[in-house]
Design a protein around this motif. Sequence first.
Motif, mmCIF file in Angstrom:
data_model
loop_
_atom_site.group_PDB
_atom_site.id
_atom_site.type_symbol
_atom_site.label_atom_id
_atom_site.label_comp_id
_atom_site.label_asym_id
_atom_site.label_seq_id
_atom_site.Cartn_x
_atom_site.Cartn_y
_atom_site.Cartn_z
ATOM 1 N N THR A 273 0.532 8.992 4.210
ATOM 2 C CA THR A 273 -0.547 8.353 4.960
ATOM 3 C C THR A 273 -0.138 6.965 5.448
ATOM 4 O OG1 THR A 273 -1.595 7.221 3.091
ATOM 5 C CG2 THR A 273 -2.263 9.512 3.486
ATOM 6 N N GLN B 231 1.190 1.729 10.533
ATOM 7 C CA GLN B 231 0.814 1.250 9.213
ATOM 8 C C GLN B 231 -0.495 0.465 9.305
ATOM 9 O OE1 GLN B 231 4.136 0.960 10.338
ATOM 10 N NE2 GLN B 231 4.540 2.828 9.242
ATOM 11 N N ALA B 232 -1.618 1.158 9.142
ATOM 12 C CA ALA B 232 -2.944 0.582 9.359
ATOM 13 C C ALA B 232 -3.299 -0.522 8.375
ATOM 14 C CB ALA B 232 -3.994 1.699 9.292
ATOM 15 N N CYS B 233 -2.777 -0.503 7.169
ATOM 16 C CA CYS B 233 -3.159 -1.477 6.145
ATOM 17 C C CYS B 233 -2.170 -2.626 5.996
ATOM 18 C CB CYS B 233 -3.343 -0.781 4.797
ATOM 19 S SG CYS B 233 -4.788 0.269 4.787
ATOM 20 N N GLU C 248 -1.970 4.370 5.484
ATOM 21 C CA GLU C 248 -2.529 3.370 4.570
ATOM 22 C C GLU C 248 -1.554 3.068 3.435
ATOM 23 O OE1 GLU C 248 -5.560 5.150 6.974
ATOM 24 O OE2 GLU C 248 -4.269 6.153 5.519
ATOM 25 N N ASN C 249 -0.943 4.096 2.857
ATOM 26 C CA ASN C 249 0.013 3.885 1.773
ATOM 27 C C ASN C 249 1.210 3.067 2.242
ATOM 28 O OD1 ASN C 249 -1.523 5.308 -0.035
ATOM 29 N ND2 ASN C 249 -0.361 7.194 0.170
ATOM 30 N N VAL D 56 0.156 -0.680 2.727
ATOM 31 C CA VAL D 56 -0.026 -1.391 1.459
ATOM 32 C C VAL D 56 1.321 -1.663 0.805
ATOM 33 C CG1 VAL D 56 -0.991 -1.238 -0.877
ATOM 34 C CG2 VAL D 56 -2.373 -0.541 1.092
ATOM 35 N N THR E 158 -1.891 -5.663 6.740
ATOM 36 C CA THR E 158 -2.659 -6.796 7.271
ATOM 37 C C THR E 158 -1.828 -8.063 7.401
ATOM 38 O OG1 THR E 158 -3.461 -7.345 5.066
ATOM 39 C CG2 THR E 158 -4.851 -5.918 6.424
#
Length: 152
Positions: free
Chosen positions: A19, A48-50, A21-22, A25, A52
């Motif tokens: 995913t 990579q959506a997360c 998200e993984n 992070v 930040t």
Amino acid sequence: MIDNFENEFFGIGIQNGKTPENLGVLWRSAQNLGASFIFTIGNRYAKQACDTHNAVKSMPYFHYDNFEEFYKHLPKGARIVGVELTDEAENLETFHHPRRCVYLLGAEDHGLTDKATAKSHFLVKFKSELSLNVSVAGSIVMYDRGISKPRQ
């Protein structure tokens, strides 16, 4: 990949990540915990959506289509440390991290491929009844490296 380091370094990445998200992070943790570079192997990932902190733009990021390509571009002197919950794996609690290494994690649903496991110079695991989220597992390994025993 990078191949001229004078001191110790480490990179961390995921083979066939499940995913976005993984991945995001893990990249954020890698940036915070001192990784020199990050990477992915295989095409099973997306943006990579997360991430930040935008680690992908802040540190070297490499992508390899398959394990053979990754292995061919392994930095000189680096050892592959596969993170896998197997009987053959050494306990992280007593593991001496190599000075120059690449930590390789597999996706939660498949783990590392047989080829990646066989080509790893070391396999490590830590106390866990079940497999953990890949970003959590990678963060634990990097944290242990930071507080760990002297390097080999």
